[in-house]
Design a protein around this motif. Structure first.
Motif, PDB file in Angstrom:
ATOM      1  N   ALA A   2      -0.477  -1.594   0.425  1.00  0.00           N
ATOM      2  CA  ALA A   2      -0.459  -3.034   0.138  1.00  0.00           C
ATOM      3  C   ALA A   2      -1.331  -3.365  -1.069  1.00  0.00           C
ATOM      4  N   GLY A   3      -1.932  -2.337  -1.672  1.00  0.00           N
ATOM      5  CA  GLY A   3      -2.749  -2.555  -2.869  1.00  0.00           C
ATOM      6  C   GLY A   3      -1.892  -2.513  -4.130  1.00  0.00           C
ATOM      7  N   PHE A   4      -2.560  -2.489  -5.257  1.00  0.00           N
ATOM      8  CA  PHE A   4      -1.867  -2.565  -6.547  1.00  0.00           C
ATOM      9  C   PHE A   4      -0.935  -1.363  -6.785  1.00  0.00           C
ATOM     10  N   ILE A   5      -1.497  -0.165  -6.818  1.00  0.00           N
ATOM     11  CA  ILE A   5      -0.653   0.993  -7.160  1.00  0.00           C
ATOM     12  C   ILE A   5       0.249   1.347  -5.979  1.00  0.00           C
ATOM     13  N   GLY A   6      -0.308   1.263  -4.768  1.00  0.00           N
ATOM     14  CA  GLY A   6       0.478   1.604  -3.574  1.00  0.00           C
ATOM     15  C   GLY A   6       1.726   0.744  -3.436  1.00  0.00           C
ATOM     16  N   SER A   7       1.610  -0.548  -3.699  1.00  0.00           N
ATOM     17  CA  SER A   7       2.795  -1.415  -3.548  1.00  0.00           C
ATOM     18  C   SER A   7       3.826  -1.097  -4.633  1.00  0.00           C
ATOM     19  N   GLY A  15      -3.672  -0.818   9.868  1.00  0.00           N
ATOM     20  CA  GLY A  15      -4.684   0.067  10.450  1.00  0.00           C
ATOM     21  C   GLY A  15      -5.624   0.612   9.403  1.00  0.00           C
ATOM     22  N   ASP A  16      -6.677   1.279   9.915  1.00  0.00           N
ATOM     23  CA  ASP A  16      -7.782   1.761   9.090  1.00  0.00           C
ATOM     24  C   ASP A  16      -7.710   3.295   9.025  1.00  0.00           C
ATOM     25  N   ILE A  17      -7.823   3.859   7.842  1.00  0.00           N
ATOM     26  CA  ILE A  17      -7.787   5.330   7.744  1.00  0.00           C
ATOM     27  C   ILE A  17      -8.994   5.974   8.436  1.00  0.00           C
ATOM     28  N   VAL A  44      -4.723  10.575  -4.315  1.00  0.00           N
ATOM     29  CA  VAL A  44      -4.664   9.849  -5.588  1.00  0.00           C
ATOM     30  C   VAL A  44      -6.093   9.533  -6.045  1.00  0.00           C
ATOM     31  N   SER A  45      -6.493  10.118  -7.164  1.00  0.00           N
ATOM     32  CA  SER A  45      -7.867   9.898  -7.627  1.00  0.00           C
ATOM     33  C   SER A  45      -7.879   9.415  -9.083  1.00  0.00           C
ATOM     34  N   THR A  46      -9.052   9.452  -9.660  1.00  0.00           N
ATOM     35  CA  THR A  46      -9.292   8.748 -10.919  1.00  0.00           C
ATOM     36  C   THR A  46      -9.932   9.651 -11.980  1.00  0.00           C
ATOM     37  N   ASP A  47      -9.783   9.252 -13.243  1.00  0.00           N
ATOM     38  CA  ASP A  47     -10.461   9.970 -14.339  1.00  0.00           C
ATOM     39  C   ASP A  47     -11.967   9.717 -14.325  1.00  0.00           C
ATOM     40  N   ASN A  75      -5.615  12.880 -10.913  1.00  0.00           N
ATOM     41  CA  ASN A  75      -6.693  12.079 -11.499  1.00  0.00           C
ATOM     42  C   ASN A  75      -6.095  11.273 -12.637  1.00  0.00           C
ATOM     43  N   CYS A  76      -6.078   9.973 -12.456  1.00  0.00           N
ATOM     44  CA  CYS A  76      -5.361   9.118 -13.418  1.00  0.00           C
ATOM     45  C   CYS A  76      -6.298   8.151 -14.128  1.00  0.00           C
ATOM     46  N   SER A  77      -5.874   7.755 -15.328  1.00  0.00           N
ATOM     47  CA  SER A  77      -6.647   6.780 -16.108  1.00  0.00           C
ATOM     48  C   SER A  77      -6.348   5.356 -15.623  1.00  0.00           C
ATOM     49  N   ASN A  78      -6.878   4.352 -16.330  1.00  0.00           N
ATOM     50  CA  ASN A  78      -6.735   2.947 -15.914  1.00  0.00           C
ATOM     51  C   ASN A  78      -5.274   2.508 -15.883  1.00  0.00           C
ATOM     52  N   ASN A  79      -4.879   1.948 -14.753  1.00  0.00           N
ATOM     53  CA  ASN A  79      -3.510   1.422 -14.599  1.00  0.00           C
ATOM     54  C   ASN A  79      -3.478  -0.080 -14.870  1.00  0.00           C
ATOM     55  N   ALA A  83      -8.179  -6.566  -1.003  1.00  0.00           N
ATOM     56  CA  ALA A  83      -7.290  -6.041  -2.057  1.00  0.00           C
ATOM     57  C   ALA A  83      -5.879  -5.776  -1.560  1.00  0.00           C
ATOM     58  N   GLY A  84      -5.667  -5.842  -0.260  1.00  0.00           N
ATOM     59  CA  GLY A  84      -4.339  -5.562   0.295  1.00  0.00           C
ATOM     60  C   GLY A  84      -3.561  -6.864   0.457  1.00  0.00           C
ATOM     61  N   ASN A  85      -2.296  -6.838   0.080  1.00  0.00           N
ATOM     62  CA  ASN A  85      -1.542  -8.085   0.048  1.00  0.00           C
ATOM     63  C   ASN A  85      -0.080  -7.819   0.393  1.00  0.00           C
ATOM     64  N   ARG A 134     -17.837   4.613   3.093  1.00  0.00           N
ATOM     65  CA  ARG A 134     -17.087   4.637   4.355  1.00  0.00           C
ATOM     66  C   ARG A 134     -15.601   4.927   4.113  1.00  0.00           C
ATOM     67  N   THR A 135     -14.965   4.115   3.299  1.00  0.00           N
ATOM     68  CA  THR A 135     -13.513   4.287   3.128  1.00  0.00           C
ATOM     69  C   THR A 135     -13.183   5.523   2.285  1.00  0.00           C
ATOM     70  N   ASN A 136     -13.844   5.651   1.154  1.00  0.00           N
ATOM     71  CA  ASN A 136     -13.407   6.684   0.207  1.00  0.00           C
ATOM     72  C   ASN A 136     -13.800   8.099   0.655  1.00  0.00           C
ATOM     73  N   PHE A 154      -3.493   6.587  -1.112  1.00  0.00           N
ATOM     74  CA  PHE A 154      -4.014   5.641  -2.107  1.00  0.00           C
ATOM     75  C   PHE A 154      -5.224   4.867  -1.587  1.00  0.00           C
ATOM     76  N   ALA A 155      -5.312   4.686  -0.253  1.00  0.00           N
ATOM     77  CA  ALA A 155      -6.288   3.734   0.304  1.00  0.00           C
ATOM     78  C   ALA A 155      -7.695   4.031  -0.190  1.00  0.00           C
ATOM     79  N   ALA A 156      -8.340   3.010  -0.717  1.00  0.00           N
ATOM     80  CA  ALA A 156      -9.704   3.179  -1.223  1.00  0.00           C
ATOM     81  C   ALA A 156     -10.288   1.808  -1.530  1.00  0.00           C
ATOM     82  N   GLU A 157     -11.602   1.775  -1.631  1.00  0.00           N
ATOM     83  CA  GLU A 157     -12.265   0.682  -2.330  1.00  0.00           C
ATOM     84  C   GLU A 157     -12.237   1.107  -3.792  1.00  0.00           C
ATOM     85  N   SER A 158     -11.752   0.220  -4.680  1.00  0.00           N
ATOM     86  CA  SER A 158     -11.399   0.711  -6.014  1.00  0.00           C
ATOM     87  C   SER A 158     -12.089   0.003  -7.189  1.00  0.00           C
ATOM     88  N   HIS A 159     -12.953  -0.991  -6.915  1.00  0.00           N
ATOM     89  CA  HIS A 159     -13.489  -1.747  -8.051  1.00  0.00           C
ATOM     90  C   HIS A 159     -14.958  -1.397  -8.334  1.00  0.00           C
TER      91      HIS A 159
HETATM   92  P1  NAD Z   1      -6.455  -1.492  -4.620  1.00  0.00           P
HETATM   93  O1  NAD Z   1      -7.892  -1.831  -4.438  1.00  0.00           O
HETATM   94  O2  NAD Z   1      -5.563  -2.442  -5.326  1.00  0.00           O
HETATM   95  O3  NAD Z   1      -5.783  -1.195  -3.197  1.00  0.00           O
HETATM   96  C1  NAD Z   1      -6.425  -0.475  -2.197  1.00  0.00           C
HETATM   97  C2  NAD Z   1      -5.603  -0.628  -0.910  1.00  0.00           C
HETATM   98  O4  NAD Z   1      -6.219   0.175   0.107  1.00  0.00           O
HETATM   99  C3  NAD Z   1      -5.568  -2.063  -0.374  1.00  0.00           C
HETATM  100  O5  NAD Z   1      -4.258  -2.394   0.035  1.00  0.00           O
HETATM  101  C4  NAD Z   1      -6.512  -2.029   0.822  1.00  0.00           C
HETATM  102  O6  NAD Z   1      -6.166  -2.960   1.842  1.00  0.00           O
HETATM  103  C5  NAD Z   1      -6.321  -0.589   1.302  1.00  0.00           C
HETATM  104  N1  NAD Z   1      -7.487  -0.095   2.056  1.00  0.00           N
HETATM  105  C6  NAD Z   1      -8.792  -0.188   1.708  1.00  0.00           C
HETATM  106  N2  NAD Z   1      -9.558   0.364   2.678  1.00  0.00           N
HETATM  107  C7  NAD Z   1      -8.709   0.844   3.629  1.00  0.00           C
HETATM  108  C8  NAD Z   1      -8.892   1.538   4.852  1.00  0.00           C
HETATM  109  N3  NAD Z   1     -10.121   1.844   5.293  1.00  0.00           N
HETATM  110  N4  NAD Z   1      -7.812   1.876   5.568  1.00  0.00           N
HETATM  111  C9  NAD Z   1      -6.546   1.568   5.146  1.00  0.00           C
HETATM  112  N5  NAD Z   1      -6.319   0.886   3.993  1.00  0.00           N
HETATM  113  C10 NAD Z   1      -7.386   0.544   3.241  1.00  0.00           C
HETATM  114  O7  NAD Z   1      -6.453  -0.069  -5.337  1.00  0.00           O
HETATM  115  P2  NAD Z   1      -5.469   0.502  -6.445  1.00  0.00           P
HETATM  116  O8  NAD Z   1      -5.897   0.021  -7.775  1.00  0.00           O
HETATM  117  O9  NAD Z   1      -4.076   0.304  -5.993  1.00  0.00           O
HETATM  118  O10 NAD Z   1      -5.832   2.054  -6.374  1.00  0.00           O
HETATM  119  C11 NAD Z   1      -5.178   2.920  -5.453  1.00  0.00           C
HETATM  120  C12 NAD Z   1      -5.773   4.307  -5.558  1.00  0.00           C
HETATM  121  O11 NAD Z   1      -5.627   4.779  -6.893  1.00  0.00           O
HETATM  122  C13 NAD Z   1      -7.272   4.354  -5.261  1.00  0.00           C
HETATM  123  O12 NAD Z   1      -7.530   5.527  -4.529  1.00  0.00           O
HETATM  124  C14 NAD Z   1      -7.931   4.423  -6.634  1.00  0.00           C
HETATM  125  O13 NAD Z   1      -9.147   5.120  -6.584  1.00  0.00           O
HETATM  126  C15 NAD Z   1      -6.880   5.182  -7.419  1.00  0.00           C
HETATM  127  N6  NAD Z   1      -6.831   4.897  -8.875  1.00  0.00           N
HETATM  128  C16 NAD Z   1      -6.751   3.600  -9.320  1.00  0.00           C
HETATM  129  C17 NAD Z   1      -6.663   3.353 -10.691  1.00  0.00           C
HETATM  130  C18 NAD Z   1      -6.522   1.941 -11.235  1.00  0.00           C
HETATM  131  O14 NAD Z   1      -6.575   1.754 -12.449  1.00  0.00           O
HETATM  132  N7  NAD Z   1      -6.338   0.933 -10.409  1.00  0.00           N
HETATM  133  C19 NAD Z   1      -6.668   4.418 -11.596  1.00  0.00           C
HETATM  134  C20 NAD Z   1      -6.750   5.725 -11.102  1.00  0.00           C
HETATM  135  C21 NAD Z   1      -6.820   5.952  -9.737  1.00  0.00           C
END
Ligand code: NAD
Ligand code: TYD
Length: 356
Positions: free
Chosen positions: A11-16, A59-61, A133-136, A187-191, A39-41, A100-102, A82-87
């Motif tokens: 439900a996050g940015f890249i996942g959706s 649910g929670d991972i 799914v990870s990051t640069d 490991n990906c750059s800024n999306n 961040a989930g929508n 906790r999450t990551n 994909f699930a993570a705290e990302s900011h």
């Molecule tokens: P985002 O913050 O938009 O979305 C994160 C999603 O994870 C949300 O829907 C949130 O509800 C969910 N979530 C958070 N904690 C959770 C938990 N404990 N259990 C289940 N769901 C949970 O993130 P994003 O930008 O879509 O990034 C997705 C992944 O890609 C992340 O792992 C991030 O590290 C990685 N990444 C992001 C970028 C970027 O530019 N956005 C670049 C490279 C890698």
């Protein structure tokens, strides 16, 4: 084992975006496990809600029992995590949730994936994939003229966010090495692109500009990032899932390295054309207090994924940013849904008193 996959954080940015692309391009089903944090929508998934190949599970991972039941029920052929705290800025204000999450969340998923795999027949076990799914940002900051990050660049994370992602990458690596779990790490750059929550640079600038609000550029604006259009990232992940070698990591990027001030000026130029105002949006730029520990430069060497899997980015920054601005202009309802109460609190906390 069925043909379906489980996506975490869908439900996050890249996942959706990934789920949209999956439903469009693949035949198999996708189950989306998401906690729905700020961040989930689910509004980002409206177009697929009716699809018989899509299912949402709230649910929670970190809840290992629920993850176990989910795996038993759906018997997926892959988990795309994909699930993570990302900011980064939120990780500076409150790192605990990132740990906790990551870290803990990835550990619990790995534990359950391992247990699930052990229950599978050899052929199914061979076929199963855990794609992380990870990051640069795990590689730290580059020198001004040096080459981009490659898969063998030593890890040197500098923020609580990147440190927590680095820790999760190491756990994934160890689960392959020790337990032979078929892991893949990207490991990906800024999306950037549709459905990105407007706390990140690009949507924040688009929406602030449209409101006539200041465009807050940290420090001198000369920090550099590589930018990738999100649909290209989703296609790279699908390629890694099918063709990637278990135990390997793949760097993904757009080969579009730019300074932040260049990015902001390009957004202003696009808006000047698409939604002209009395004066250029670039007049709204304001240099503000820098982010603590702000990494100066990221850039990606993507020769491995290009050579081994035949993937490369399709969008240039110019074409991708135009699509992105057009999407935000065409979706005011989605925007107003995410810019309500708690979002306004965050903007106040992060930017009040930030001017240089
Ligand atoms: P985002 O913050 O938009 O979305 C994160 C999603 O994870 C949300 O829907 C949130 O509800 C969910 N979530 C958070 N904690 C959770 C938990 N404990 N259990 C289940 N769901 C949970 O993130 P994003 O930008 O879509 O990034 C997705 C992944 O890609 C992340 O792992 C991030 O590290 C990685 N990444 C992001 C970028 C970027 O530019 N956005 C670049 C490279 C890698
Ligand atoms: P961001 O989108 O938060 O991604 P990351 O920190 O993961 O790279 O930020 C991208 C760049 O933009 C980063 O160098 C910080 C900068 N930035 C600003 O200058 N102003 C802002 O208001 C934000 C959110 C980011």
């Amino acid at each position: 084992m069925q043909n379906s996959i489980i996506v975490t954080g869908g439900a996050g940015f890249i996942g959706s975006n990934f789920i949209h692309r999956w439903i469009e391009m693949e035949d198999a089903s996708v189950i989306n496990l998401d906690k729905l944090t700020y961040a989930g929508n689910l509004a980002s998934l409206q177009a697929v809600t009716e699809s018989p190949r899509y299912q949402f599970v709230h649910g929670d991972i970190c809840d290992q029992e629920s993850v176990r039941r989910l795996l038993e029920t759906h018997a997926p052929r892959a988990i795309v995590h994909f699930a993570a705290e990302s900011h980064v800025d939120r990780s500076i204000h409150g790192p605990a949730e990132f740990v906790r999450t990551n870290i803990e969340g990835t550990f619990k998923l790995l534990e359950e994936a391992r247990r699930y795999c052990e229950s599978l027949a050899p052929v199914a076990r061979e076929r199963f994939r855990f794609l992380h799914v990870s990051t640069d940002e795990v590689y730290g900051s580059l020198e001004p003229q040096g080459p981009g990050f490659c898969e063998t660049t030593p890890y040197a994370p500098n923020s609580p966010y990147s440190a927590s992602k680095a820790a999760s990458d190491h756990l994934v690596r160890a689960y392959h090495h020790t337990y032979r779990l078929s892991t893949l790490t990207t490991n990906c750059s800024n999306n950037y692109g549709p459905y990105q929550f407007p706390e990140k640079l690009i949507p924040l600038m688009i929406l602030n500009a449209l409101q006539g609000a200041a465009l807050p550029v940290y420090g001198d604006g000369e920090h550099r990032r590589d930018w990738l259009y999100v649909v290209d990232h989703c296609d790279a992940i699908r390629a890694v899932l099918v063709k990637g070698q278990p135990g390997q990591t793949y760097n993904i990027g757009g080969e579009q390295e730019m300074s932040n001030i260049e990015v902001v000026n390009i957004i202003c130029e696009v808006l000047d054309k698409l939604r002209p105002a009395a004066r250029s949006y670039s007049k709204l730029v304001q240099f503000v207090k820098d982010r603590p520990g702000h990494d100066r430069r990221y850039a990606m060497n993507i020769s491995k994924i290009r050579r081994e899997l035949g993937w490369e980015p399709k969008e240039s920054f110019k074409s991708g940013i135009r699509k992105t601005v057009e999407w935000y202009l065409a979706n005011p309802q989605w925007v107003s849904g995410v810019t309500s109460g708690s979002y306004r609190d965050w903007i106040k906390k992060q930017y009040q008193g930030a001017s240089n």
